[in-house]
Scaffold this motif. Structure first.
Motif, PDB file in Angstrom:
ATOM      1  N   ILE B 133       0.764  -1.005   0.068  1.00  0.00           N
ATOM      2  CA  ILE B 133      -0.009  -0.089   0.033  1.00  0.00           C
ATOM      3  C   ILE B 133       1.054   1.208   0.060  1.00  0.00           C
ATOM      4  N   TRP B 134       1.949   1.288   0.922  1.00  0.00           N
ATOM      5  CA  TRP B 134       2.682   2.521   0.931  1.00  0.00           C
ATOM      6  C   TRP B 134       3.562   2.545  -0.130  1.00  0.00           C
ATOM      7  N   ALA B 135       4.031   1.382  -0.873  1.00  0.00           N
ATOM      8  CA  ALA B 135       4.870   1.445  -2.188  1.00  0.00           C
ATOM      9  C   ALA B 135       4.086   2.011  -2.940  1.00  0.00           C
ATOM     10  N   PHE B 136       2.524   1.736  -3.458  1.00  0.00           N
ATOM     11  CA  PHE B 136       1.713   2.482  -4.496  1.00  0.00           C
ATOM     12  C   PHE B 136       1.547   3.816  -3.970  1.00  0.00           C
ATOM     13  N   LEU B 137       1.284   4.177  -2.662  1.00  0.00           N
ATOM     14  CA  LEU B 137       1.072   5.600  -2.395  1.00  0.00           C
ATOM     15  C   LEU B 137       2.160   6.415  -2.555  1.00  0.00           C
ATOM     16  N   THR B 138       3.382   6.046  -2.017  1.00  0.00           N
ATOM     17  CA  THR B 138       4.517   6.753  -2.137  1.00  0.00           C
ATOM     18  C   THR B 138       5.028   7.022  -3.524  1.00  0.00           C
ATOM     19  N   GLN B 139       4.735   6.232  -4.496  1.00  0.00           N
ATOM     20  CA  GLN B 139       4.775   6.314  -5.939  1.00  0.00           C
ATOM     21  C   GLN B 139       4.228   7.463  -6.417  1.00  0.00           C
ATOM     22  N   MET B 140       2.926   7.594  -6.121  1.00  0.00           N
ATOM     23  CA  MET B 140       1.875   8.547  -6.400  1.00  0.00           C
ATOM     24  C   MET B 140       2.360   9.735  -5.963  1.00  0.00           C
ATOM     25  N   TRP B 141       2.984   9.899  -4.806  1.00  0.00           N
ATOM     26  CA  TRP B 141       3.176  11.031  -4.182  1.00  0.00           C
ATOM     27  C   TRP B 141       4.474  11.630  -4.545  1.00  0.00           C
ATOM     28  N   PHE B 142       5.586  10.862  -4.642  1.00  0.00           N
ATOM     29  CA  PHE B 142       6.905  11.268  -4.742  1.00  0.00           C
ATOM     30  C   PHE B 142       7.404  10.683  -6.161  1.00  0.00           C
ATOM     31  N   GLY B 143       6.658   9.974  -6.866  1.00  0.00           N
ATOM     32  CA  GLY B 143       7.263   9.566  -8.021  1.00  0.00           C
ATOM     33  C   GLY B 143       8.674   8.756  -8.135  1.00  0.00           C
ATOM     34  N   LEU B 144       9.435   8.631  -8.945  1.00  0.00           N
ATOM     35  CA  LEU B 144      10.484   7.812  -9.213  1.00  0.00           C
ATOM     36  C   LEU B 144      11.636   8.712  -8.289  1.00  0.00           C
ATOM     37  N   GLY B 145      12.381   7.712  -7.354  1.00  0.00           N
ATOM     38  CA  GLY B 145      13.571   8.140  -6.731  1.00  0.00           C
ATOM     39  C   GLY B 145      13.870   7.777  -5.503  1.00  0.00           C
ATOM     40  N   PHE B 207      13.039  -4.091  16.381  1.00  0.00           N
ATOM     41  CA  PHE B 207      13.971  -3.485  15.483  1.00  0.00           C
ATOM     42  C   PHE B 207      14.182  -4.839  14.804  1.00  0.00           C
ATOM     43  N   ARG B 208      14.069  -6.127  15.197  1.00  0.00           N
ATOM     44  CA  ARG B 208      14.255  -7.021  14.172  1.00  0.00           C
ATOM     45  C   ARG B 208      13.271  -7.407  13.147  1.00  0.00           C
ATOM     46  N   PHE B 209      11.763  -7.035  13.994  1.00  0.00           N
ATOM     47  CA  PHE B 209      11.050  -7.212  12.812  1.00  0.00           C
ATOM     48  C   PHE B 209      10.904  -6.071  11.840  1.00  0.00           C
ATOM     49  N   ALA B 210      11.334  -4.835  12.292  1.00  0.00           N
ATOM     50  CA  ALA B 210      11.324  -3.518  11.539  1.00  0.00           C
ATOM     51  C   ALA B 210      12.331  -3.711  10.363  1.00  0.00           C
ATOM     52  N   VAL B 211      13.640  -4.567  10.602  1.00  0.00           N
ATOM     53  CA  VAL B 211      14.461  -4.683   9.593  1.00  0.00           C
ATOM     54  C   VAL B 211      13.788  -5.813   8.719  1.00  0.00           C
ATOM     55  N   ILE B 212      13.242  -6.838   9.065  1.00  0.00           N
ATOM     56  CA  ILE B 212      12.772  -7.687   7.927  1.00  0.00           C
ATOM     57  C   ILE B 212      11.506  -7.298   7.344  1.00  0.00           C
ATOM     58  N   ILE B 213      10.575  -6.203   8.078  1.00  0.00           N
ATOM     59  CA  ILE B 213       9.485  -5.817   7.118  1.00  0.00           C
ATOM     60  C   ILE B 213      10.138  -4.724   6.276  1.00  0.00           C
ATOM     61  N   GLY B 214      10.989  -3.828   6.842  1.00  0.00           N
ATOM     62  CA  GLY B 214      11.361  -2.803   6.027  1.00  0.00           C
ATOM     63  C   GLY B 214      12.440  -3.408   4.959  1.00  0.00           C
ATOM     64  N   TRP B 215      12.926  -4.395   4.990  1.00  0.00           N
ATOM     65  CA  TRP B 215      13.756  -4.855   3.785  1.00  0.00           C
ATOM     66  C   TRP B 215      12.924  -5.485   2.703  1.00  0.00           C
ATOM     67  N   ASN B 216      11.652  -5.922   3.155  1.00  0.00           N
ATOM     68  CA  ASN B 216      10.514  -6.222   2.213  1.00  0.00           C
ATOM     69  C   ASN B 216      10.044  -5.053   1.499  1.00  0.00           C
ATOM     70  N   ALA B 217       9.917  -3.964   2.306  1.00  0.00           N
ATOM     71  CA  ALA B 217       9.181  -2.648   1.632  1.00  0.00           C
ATOM     72  C   ALA B 217      10.331  -1.922   0.853  1.00  0.00           C
ATOM     73  N   VAL B 218      11.509  -2.069   1.337  1.00  0.00           N
ATOM     74  CA  VAL B 218      12.454  -1.305   0.351  1.00  0.00           C
ATOM     75  C   VAL B 218      12.468  -2.032  -1.062  1.00  0.00           C
ATOM     76  N   LEU B 219      12.415  -3.178  -1.144  1.00  0.00           N
ATOM     77  CA  LEU B 219      12.248  -4.005  -2.428  1.00  0.00           C
ATOM     78  C   LEU B 219      10.933  -3.529  -3.082  1.00  0.00           C
ATOM     79  N   LEU B 220       9.916  -3.589  -2.578  1.00  0.00           N
ATOM     80  CA  LEU B 220       8.657  -3.397  -3.037  1.00  0.00           C
ATOM     81  C   LEU B 220       8.767  -2.064  -3.907  1.00  0.00           C
ATOM     82  N   ALA B 221       9.155  -1.104  -2.915  1.00  0.00           N
ATOM     83  CA  ALA B 221       9.177   0.259  -3.266  1.00  0.00           C
ATOM     84  C   ALA B 221      10.172   0.358  -4.730  1.00  0.00           C
ATOM     85  N   GLU B 222      11.303  -0.167  -4.526  1.00  0.00           N
ATOM     86  CA  GLU B 222      12.137   0.006  -5.559  1.00  0.00           C
ATOM     87  C   GLU B 222      11.544  -0.978  -6.995  1.00  0.00           C
TER      88      GLU B 222
END
Lengths: 258, 297
Positions: B133-145, B207-222
C-alpha cells in the motif's frame, strides 16, 4: 537539620465498593521531629505507616491536616530506603548511585564513592546488582539514600526482607553510618525490638492511624540487640504494644456485642 | 537430563567414533544445515515439476555471473555491488528514522494514558497496513527516486518498533518508577537509565521485525519507484522473462537478511543483555552471602 511537622493529619480512603464504609488510614495524627534524631514509627500492619511515608514523599495527598518537611526557608531534600533495594538491574552500582545524585562529573562520583565506602561496598562500584547478595543490594540502597545528602531520611522497613543474621549486621552498620552523617531519620517498622535498638524516640501508632504512645529512648550508643538495657526496654515496650493490641481487640469485641 | 548423561557415558565407554557422530547428528548446527538442504531439495523438486521455475543449480550459475561480472547475451552483468550500494543507504536511512521515531512515539504512548488513548489504535492500523500500500501511495506522491523508497521503508517498519516500545514502557516495574519519582530524577535521566535500558529487549524485538519488514518494503518500493537497486534489478529480470535472474535476486535478497540477522542483530542483542547474564554468576553471590553472615554473627 530538618523539621518534620505532622499537624492533625488525616487520611481516608474512599469505599472500594458500594455499601462498604470508607477506611481511615491516619486519624488526627500530630507530632514534630527536629534536629539530628533517629525516630521510629512503630505499629501493627494497617496502622497507616506506609500511608504516612507516602504522604511525606508526595505519592499520596492528605485528606485534611498537613505533613511538612522544611529546612529553614527552603523545602527539605528527602532520601529514601525502601523495603526492597529498588536498584536499576541494568546499571552498575556506581551508575545506580549517580542516577539519584543531582551533581554531575567528578563531584558526583566522589560523593557516591564516599557513601559506598561508608556501607563497606567501596570496591563493588563496577558490579551489577544481580552480582550482589540481597544484603549487599540493600546496603547500596542505603548508600544511595545517604548520597543525595538528604535533610530527612525516610526508611520503610528496610530490613524486613532480609534474613535475621544479615538484618542484625545491617542494623549495627546503620547506627554507625547515622552517627557519622548526622542526619534526621524517620524509620518505619513493625518490629518493636528493632525500633528500640535504633531510635532516640519511638512513635507508636494504633490500628486506624491514631497516636498511641510517644516514647523517648535514652540509652547509650552504639547499641547491640544483646545489651541488657536494650533488651529490658524492648520487653517493656513490647508489653505496652501487646496491651494496645489487646485493647483494640476488646474494643472491637464490645462494639460487635453492643 | 540424567538419562542423556548416562547414555553419553555408556557411549564413550563403547566406541568414541560412533558416539561423536551421534552427538553431531543431534547438534543444533547440524539441524540448521539440514534445514537448508531440505529447502534446496524442495526447490529442486518444484523446478522438476514446473518448467518455468528455475532449478537451484542454474539459478546459482546465473547469480554467480551477476555477482562477479561478465556479459551474457549482450547484456553487461556484474551489477551486484552497484545495486546493493543503491539499496542499502535507502534501507539504512528508512530503518534509522523508524528506529528513532518509533522509540520516541512508543515512549510517548507508553508513558501517558491520554497519548495511548489518542494514538494506540492508529498505530495498530499502521501495523496492519501491508507495505505494498505504501509502495503504491509513495510512488503516487513522490514519483521515481529515493524519497518514495525511504519513506515506504520507514512507514512499514516504524509501527513495529513503536508497538514493542509501548509494551516495554508499560512493563517497567512500578517500584522503579516510584523510586525515580521519590528521588526527583530528571526526565532525561529516567529516559536514559531506566526507560531505554528497561525496554532494550522490546526495542530489539521490534527492531528485528522492523528490519525484516523494512527489507520487504524497500524492495517493493524499488520495484515500483526506482531505476536501480535490488528491487529494481529483480523486476528487470522479471520483466525480461528471465525467471532465473528473478529467482537469483530473490536468493540474494533472502541471503542478505538471514546474514544480517545472524551476524549483526543476534550479536547486538547479546551485548545489550550483559546485565541480565550477570545474574547467572550466582556462585560468587552465594560466597559473599556467607561472608556477610559470618561478619554479622
Amino acid at each position: 537539620m530538618a523539621t518534620l511537622t505532622v499537624d492533625h493529619l488525616r487520611k481516608t480512603f474512599p469505599a472500594i465498593e458500594r455499601g462498604s464504609s470508607p477506611t481511615t488510614a491516619i486519624d488526627d495524627l500530630s507530632f514534630t521531629i527536629e534536629g539530628h534524631v533517629f525516630v521510629s514509627v512503630v505499629g501493627p500492619s494497617g496502622c497507616g505507616k506506609s500511608t504516612l511515608l507516602n504522604i511525606l514523599s508526595g505519592i499520596e495527598t492528605s485528606s485534611s491536616g498537613a505533613a511538612t518537611v522544611s529546612e529553614g526557608e527552603r523545602p527539605a531534600r528527602l532520601g529514601y530506603v525502601f523495603q526492597d533495594p529498588r536498584l536499576l538491574p541494568w546499571r552498575t552500582v556506581m551508575q545506580n548511585m549517580l542516577y539519584v545524585i543531582d551533581e554531575t562529573g567528578s563531584t558526583a562520583r566522589e560523593r557516591a564513592t564516599t557513601y559506598l565506602e561508608l556501607v563497606g561496598l567501596g570496591d563493588a562500584d563496577g558490579k551489577f546488582p544481580a552480582q550482589l547478595s540481597g544484603g549487599m543490594q540493600q546496603r547500596v540502597g542505603i548508600a544511595r539514600a545517604f548520597a543525595v545528602e538528604p535533610d530527612l531520611l525516610l526508611m520503610d522497613e528496610p530490613f524486613s526482607h532480609l534474613d535475621a543474621i544479615t538484618a542484625r549486621s545491617l542494623r549495627e552498620q546503620l547506627q554507625d553510618i547515622w552517627a557519622k552523617t548526622q542526619k534526621t531519620v524517620l524509620f518505619v517498622t513493625h518490629d518493636v525490638a528493632e525500633a528500640v535498638q535504633l531510635s532516640d524516640r519511638i512513635i507508636v501508632l494504633a490500628p486506624g492511624g491514631r497516636l498511641y504512645a510517644d516514647v523517648e529512648v535514652d540509652l547509650p550508643r552504639p547499641r547491640k540487640a544483646s545489651d541488657t538495657q536494650v533488651a529490658t526496654m524492648q520487653a517493656e515496650l513490647l508489653g505496652r504494644f501487646e496491651t494496645m493490641q489487646a485493647e483494640v481487640e476488646a474494643a472491637k469485641a464490645s462494639s460487635i456485642a453492643s | 537430563m540424567s538419562i542423556a548423561i548416562d547414555r553419553t557415558r555408556a557411549g564413550s565407554s563403547g566406541g568414541g567414533g560412533a558416539d561423536s557422530v551421534r552427538r553431531f547428528l543431534r547438534s543444533q548446527r547440524f539441524a540448521r544445515a539440514a534445514s537448508y538442504v531440505f529447502l534446496l531439495i524442495l526447490w529442486w523438486l518444484a523446478s522438476m515439476y514446473e518448467d518455468r521455475f528455475p532449478a537451484p543449480l542454474e539459478t546459482f550459475q546465473f547469480l554467480w555471473i551477476e555477482v562477479t561480472g561478465g556479459s551474457h547475451g549482450g547484456i553487461v552483468r556484474g551489477e551486484f555491488i552497484e545495486h546493493f550500494a543503491s539499496t542499502l543507504p535507502r534501507f539504512g536511512l528508512g530503518i534509522a528514522i523508524s528506529l528513532v521515531l518509533g522509540i520516541a512515539v512508543g515512549v510517548l504512548i507508553g508513558g501517558s494514558k491520554l497519548a495511548e488513548a489518542l494514538f494506540k489504535d492508529t498505530l495498530l492500523v499502521l501495523v496492519a497496513l501491508p507495505a505494498i500500500i505504501w509502495a503504491f501511495l509513495t510512488q503516487m506522491w513522490f514519483g521515481l527516486g529515493d524519497d518514495a523508497v525511504v519513506i515506504t521503508t520507514f512507514l512499514s517498519a516504524f509501527p513495529f518498533v513503536s508497538v514493542n516500545v509501548v509494551q516495554g514502557i508499560q512493563a517497567i516495574p512500578r517500584e522503579l518508577r516510584r523510586m525515580s519519582g521519590a528521588f526527583h530524577v530528571s526526565r532525561m535521566r529516567r529516559l536514559r537509565h531506566m526507560q531505554i535500558p528497561a525496554i532494550t529487549g522490546y526495542i530489539f524485538a521490534g527492531f528485528r521485525f522492523a528490519v525484516i519488514i523494512g527489507w520487504n518494503a524497500v524492495l517493493l518500493a524499488e520495484w515500483f519507484s526506482s531505476s536501480e537497486g535490488v528491487g529494481w534489478r529483480s523486476r528487470y529480470w522479471y520483466d525480461a522473462n528471465r525467471y532465473r535472474g528473478f529467482v537469483a535476486w530473490v536468493v540474494l535478497f533472502i541471503g542478505f537478511i538471514v546474514a544480517l540477522d545472524r551476524l549483526v542483530l543476534v550479536r547486538l542483542q547479546r551485548r545489550a543483555f550483559r546485565w541480565r547474564d550477570a545474574q547467572l554468576s550466582t556462585i560468587e553471590r552465594e560466597a559473599e552471602e556467607i561472608d556477610v553472615g559470618v561478619k554479622g554473627a
